[in-house]
Design a protein around this motif. Structure first.
Motif, PDB file in Angstrom:
ATOM      1  N   VAL A  95       0.862  -1.178   0.000  1.00 14.95           N
ATOM      2  CA  VAL A  95       0.000   0.000   0.000  1.00 14.95           C
ATOM      3  C   VAL A  95       0.900   1.230   0.000  1.00 14.95           C
ATOM      4  O   VAL A  95       2.115   1.147   0.227  1.00 14.95           O
ATOM      5  N   GLY A  96       0.299   2.389  -0.271  1.00 16.08           N
ATOM      6  CA  GLY A  96       1.066   3.626  -0.271  1.00 16.08           C
ATOM      7  C   GLY A  96       1.340   4.117   1.144  1.00 16.08           C
ATOM      8  O   GLY A  96       1.109   3.410   2.133  1.00 16.08           O
ATOM      9  N   ARG A  97       1.814   5.316   1.244  1.00 17.69           N
ATOM     10  CA  ARG A  97       2.170   5.881   2.547  1.00 17.69           C
ATOM     11  C   ARG A  97       0.929   6.103   3.411  1.00 17.69           C
ATOM     12  O   ARG A  97      -0.131   6.496   2.921  1.00 17.69           O
ATOM     13  N   ALA A  98       1.086   5.855   4.701  1.00 21.30           N
ATOM     14  CA  ALA A  98      -0.003   6.102   5.634  1.00 21.30           C
ATOM     15  C   ALA A  98      -0.204   7.606   5.783  1.00 21.30           C
ATOM     16  O   ALA A  98       0.753   8.357   5.987  1.00 21.30           O
ATOM     17  N   ALA A  99      -1.459   8.042   5.688  1.00 24.33           N
ATOM     18  CA  ALA A  99      -1.728   9.485   5.677  1.00 24.33           C
ATOM     19  C   ALA A  99      -2.538   9.957   6.877  1.00 24.33           C
ATOM     20  O   ALA A  99      -2.412  11.108   7.298  1.00 24.33           O
ATOM     21  N   GLY A 100      -3.402   9.126   7.434  1.00 22.72           N
ATOM     22  CA  GLY A 100      -4.245   9.551   8.536  1.00 22.72           C
ATOM     23  C   GLY A 100      -5.058   8.380   9.057  1.00 22.72           C
ATOM     24  O   GLY A 100      -5.076   7.297   8.454  1.00 22.72           O
ATOM     25  N   PHE A 101      -5.726   8.601  10.181  1.00 15.49           N
ATOM     26  CA  PHE A 101      -6.477   7.503  10.809  1.00 15.49           C
ATOM     27  C   PHE A 101      -7.747   8.056  11.445  1.00 15.49           C
ATOM     28  O   PHE A 101      -7.719   9.083  12.136  1.00 15.49           O
ATOM     29  N   SER A 102      -8.862   7.366  11.206  1.00 13.87           N
ATOM     30  CA  SER A 102     -10.131   7.779  11.791  1.00 13.87           C
ATOM     31  C   SER A 102     -11.071   6.584  11.838  1.00 13.87           C
ATOM     32  O   SER A 102     -11.215   5.856  10.837  1.00 13.87           O
ATOM     33  N   ASP A 103     -11.696   6.372  13.007  1.00 14.13           N
ATOM     34  CA  ASP A 103     -12.719   5.330  13.177  1.00 14.13           C
ATOM     35  C   ASP A 103     -12.226   3.962  12.714  1.00 14.13           C
ATOM     36  O   ASP A 103     -12.935   3.216  12.037  1.00 14.13           O
ATOM     37  N   GLY A 104     -10.983   3.642  13.027  1.00 16.38           N
ATOM     38  CA  GLY A 104     -10.446   2.322  12.708  1.00 16.38           C
ATOM     39  C   GLY A 104      -9.957   2.158  11.290  1.00 16.38           C
ATOM     40  O   GLY A 104      -9.563   1.053  10.893  1.00 16.38           O
ATOM     41  N   VAL A 105     -10.012   3.242  10.492  1.00 16.23           N
ATOM     42  CA  VAL A 105      -9.616   3.151   9.086  1.00 16.23           C
ATOM     43  C   VAL A 105      -8.368   4.011   8.850  1.00 16.23           C
ATOM     44  O   VAL A 105      -8.340   5.189   9.213  1.00 16.23           O
ATOM     45  N   LEU A 106      -7.370   3.414   8.235  1.00 14.98           N
ATOM     46  CA  LEU A 106      -6.134   4.112   7.898  1.00 14.98           C
ATOM     47  C   LEU A 106      -6.236   4.650   6.480  1.00 14.98           C
ATOM     48  O   LEU A 106      -6.471   3.887   5.534  1.00 14.98           O
ATOM     49  N   ALA A 107      -6.113   5.976   6.341  1.00 14.73           N
ATOM     50  CA  ALA A 107      -6.119   6.581   5.007  1.00 14.73           C
ATOM     51  C   ALA A 107      -4.749   6.378   4.366  1.00 14.73           C
ATOM     52  O   ALA A 107      -3.711   6.530   5.016  1.00 14.73           O
ATOM     53  N   ILE A 108      -4.750   6.034   3.078  1.00  9.63           N
ATOM     54  CA  ILE A 108      -3.516   5.745   2.348  1.00  9.63           C
ATOM     55  C   ILE A 108      -3.340   6.758   1.228  1.00  9.63           C
ATOM     56  O   ILE A 108      -4.275   7.018   0.455  1.00  9.63           O
ATOM     57  N   ASP A 130       3.584  -5.219 -12.244  1.00 15.13           N
ATOM     58  CA  ASP A 130       2.945  -4.715 -11.033  1.00 15.13           C
ATOM     59  C   ASP A 130       1.844  -5.666 -10.591  1.00 15.13           C
ATOM     60  O   ASP A 130       1.012  -6.098 -11.411  1.00 15.13           O
ATOM     61  N   PRO A 131       1.800  -5.996  -9.300  1.00 14.15           N
ATOM     62  CA  PRO A 131       0.710  -6.853  -8.800  1.00 14.15           C
ATOM     63  C   PRO A 131      -0.594  -6.072  -8.710  1.00 14.15           C
ATOM     64  O   PRO A 131      -0.620  -4.845  -8.860  1.00 14.15           O
ATOM     65  N   ALA A 132      -1.674  -6.771  -8.425  1.00 13.76           N
ATOM     66  CA  ALA A 132      -3.000  -6.141  -8.374  1.00 13.76           C
ATOM     67  C   ALA A 132      -3.068  -5.034  -7.324  1.00 13.76           C
ATOM     68  O   ALA A 132      -3.766  -4.035  -7.512  1.00 13.76           O
ATOM     69  N   CYS A 133      -2.348  -5.193  -6.208  1.00 14.32           N
ATOM     70  CA  CYS A 133      -2.410  -4.172  -5.162  1.00 14.32           C
ATOM     71  C   CYS A 133      -1.742  -2.873  -5.602  1.00 14.32           C
ATOM     72  O   CYS A 133      -1.908  -1.837  -4.942  1.00 14.32           O
ATOM     73  N   VAL A 134      -1.013  -2.917  -6.723  1.00 14.84           N
ATOM     74  CA  VAL A 134      -0.412  -1.698  -7.283  1.00 14.84           C
ATOM     75  C   VAL A 134      -1.276  -1.129  -8.400  1.00 14.84           C
ATOM     76  O   VAL A 134      -1.530   0.072  -8.468  1.00 14.84           O
ATOM     77  N   THR A 135      -1.755  -1.994  -9.284  1.00 10.99           N
ATOM     78  CA  THR A 135      -2.595  -1.514 -10.391  1.00 10.99           C
ATOM     79  C   THR A 135      -3.974  -1.061  -9.900  1.00 10.99           C
ATOM     80  O   THR A 135      -4.613  -0.206 -10.511  1.00 10.99           O
ATOM     81  N   ASP A 136      -4.442  -1.652  -8.800  1.00  6.83           N
ATOM     82  CA  ASP A 136      -5.714  -1.249  -8.201  1.00  6.83           C
ATOM     83  C   ASP A 136      -5.443  -0.938  -6.729  1.00  6.83           C
ATOM     84  O   ASP A 136      -5.797  -1.711  -5.833  1.00  6.83           O
ATOM     85  N   PRO A 137      -4.801   0.191  -6.455  1.00  4.35           N
ATOM     86  CA  PRO A 137      -4.260   0.445  -5.114  1.00  4.35           C
ATOM     87  C   PRO A 137      -5.331   0.629  -4.041  1.00  4.35           C
ATOM     88  O   PRO A 137      -6.428   1.130  -4.304  1.00  4.35           O
ATOM     89  N   ILE A 138      -4.981   0.214  -2.846  1.00  2.00           N
ATOM     90  CA  ILE A 138      -5.831   0.401  -1.675  1.00  2.00           C
ATOM     91  C   ILE A 138      -5.618   1.820  -1.158  1.00  2.00           C
ATOM     92  O   ILE A 138      -4.490   2.226  -0.888  1.00  2.00           O
ATOM     93  N   LEU A 139      -6.699   2.575  -1.018  1.00  2.00           N
ATOM     94  CA  LEU A 139      -6.591   3.955  -0.533  1.00  2.00           C
ATOM     95  C   LEU A 139      -7.163   4.136   0.872  1.00  2.00           C
ATOM     96  O   LEU A 139      -7.053   5.222   1.444  1.00  2.00           O
ATOM     97  N   SER A 140      -7.758   3.101   1.416  1.00  2.00           N
ATOM     98  CA  SER A 140      -8.175   3.115   2.814  1.00  2.00           C
ATOM     99  C   SER A 140      -8.103   1.687   3.326  1.00  2.00           C
ATOM    100  O   SER A 140      -8.460   0.741   2.616  1.00  2.00           O
TER     101      SER A 140
END
Length: 430
Positions: A259-272, A317-327
């Protein structure tokens, strides 16, 4: 009656690789000195790292000139053997090390040269002080996920092995050497692992039959001066498993989720942050640039080194790169722990002298600080790229010891006794 205050010409704080190198060079100049260590010799190697850590360079390179490691010179030495090496080296050079003594405060003496050093065992007055405490002083946490988030969090400085973490998936934050190695170890242990990756360099471990440290040497990259920008560059390099190139796509094939860099956190969810593909591309560009420079060096020098065309083959690139997780919903993904491989900051709160800028960073030139008599050793880019590495700190220590010896010579100089009685030179005549 007060106990007499101990006096020493040079006090070295820290008995890791920097302090031992400093002691060797001071002894070569016959400079009286004392090395203080709050724990054991090379303690950070023993208790400040995870169990499976090995040196990031092969044994033939990551050492001092005066002593070789036992065994295979191409091996990557384990952390306990590295610590044993420095303890043996200290004994070999008869380094005057006093363990179990913490330095609490250093201040300049009033009205006379030198420094007053408050320690856990008493006061010492020193003519000069060398801060040889190294670059791994204060673990840095981004503070993104609060302590009360219901998840186990630890810095890589406290991580020891997979069994230390609760059952469940693990998020590793950081794409440098520590993050890459810890993530792979957790993957090997059968854990489901996520790793948050920012921009990074990832040099080849070996190319055309030679290790990366050799290429850095012949390409004159160990001696690169500190970059003009203070921006930290993360290096993904590893000596684990006998040494192999860090390849996040290969690890993704084995099940690691990028996943990309961690950006923030709220209600148990990490923003990426978006940009994972670009971060990987940054690492690829660095990797390929080293191969290009190596090939050019081979051609220019007519070196008989085998070609290595497979090194230029990059996995898709694997799927987690071509379809990146943003949260990243930690509970939904079963993530029960986070390992923050986010580096270290400096901590010189004990050094109460005028040797720091407004941001608290040491002011120095090749380790010679802006406060006369105070020196820094073992910091990244102290004089060159290799400064914080085992072999590099040895050469930096020599420069500082030379400077100390020269200054002692100036202070010891006494003008001839009859200087004041000599007549003034006669005026020139036409």
């Amino acid at each position: 009656m007060d106990r007499a205050i101990e006096q020493v010409d040079v006090l070295v704080v820290g008995a890791g690789q920097a302090g031992i190198a400093m002691s060797e060079h001071l002894s070569s100049h016959s400079v009286p000195h004392l090395v203080l260590e709050r724990a054991r010799i090379a303690e950070k190697w023993r208790s400040g790292r995870w169990d499976s850590l090995v040196a990031n360079g092969p044994a033939w390179h990551d050492r001092f000139p005066g002593r070789a490691f036992d065994g295979d010179p191409e091996a990557f030495v384990g952390k306990e053997a590295v610590a044993d090496y420095f303890a043996a080296y200290a004994d070999q050079i008869s380094a005057p090390i006093r363990c179990g003594v913490e330095v609490r405060e250093v201040r300049r003496l009033d009205g006379r040269p030198g420094f007053r050093v408050e320690t856990s065992t008493g006061v010492i007055e020193a003519g000069s002080v060398v801060a040889a405490t190294g670059p791994f002083q204060r673990p840095v946490y981004p503070g993104i996920v609060p302590d009360g988030a219901g998840i186990v969090q630890m810095h890589s400085a406290d991580y020891r092995n997979p069994g230390q973490l609760p059952e469940g998936a693990v998020l590793v934050v950081g794409a440098g050497a520590s993050g890459a190695q810890i993530a792979e170890e957790l993957l090997d242990a059968g854990r489901r692992v996520f790793i948050a990756i920012g921009p990074h360099d990832r040099p080849p471990r070996r190319y055309r039959g030679r290790d990366n440290v050799w290429w850095l040497g012949v390409l004159n990259k160990w001696d690169l001066e500190a970059p003009s920008t203070s921006k930290h560059v993360t290096f993904a390099v590893s000596g684990a498993h006998g040494g192999r190139t860090v390849d996040y796509r290969r690890l993704a094939e084995r099940g690691l989720t990028l996943v990309g860099r961690a950006a923030g956190f709220s209600d148990g969810v990490l923003a990426i942050e978006p940009g994972l593909a670009e971060n990987l591309a940054t690492g690829d560009a660095n990797y390929l640039s080293v191969l290009d420079e190596a090939d050019a060096w081979v051609a220019r020098n007519g070196a008989d080194l085998p070609e290595d065309p497979e090194a230029r083959t990059l996995l898709p690139d694997p799927a987690c790169v071509t379809d990146p997780i943003l949260s990243l919903d930690l509970a939904a993904e079963g993530i029960t722990s986070i390992v923050w491989a986010t580096g270290y900051g400096l901590d010189f709160g004990w050094l109460k002298v005028d040797a720091f800028d407004a941001a608290g960073k040491p002011r120095h030139q090749r380790g010679v600080s802006s406060e006369p008599g105070v020196y820094f050793l073992g910091l990244p880019w102290l004089s060159r790229r290799g400064s914080s590495f085992i072999w590099g700190v040895w050469h930096d220590a020599k420069f500082i010891a030379d400077h100390i010896a020269i200054q002692r010579g100036y202070r010891a100089y006494r003008a001839p006794a009859d200087t004041a009685a000599r007549p003034a030179p006669a005026a020139a005549t036409a």
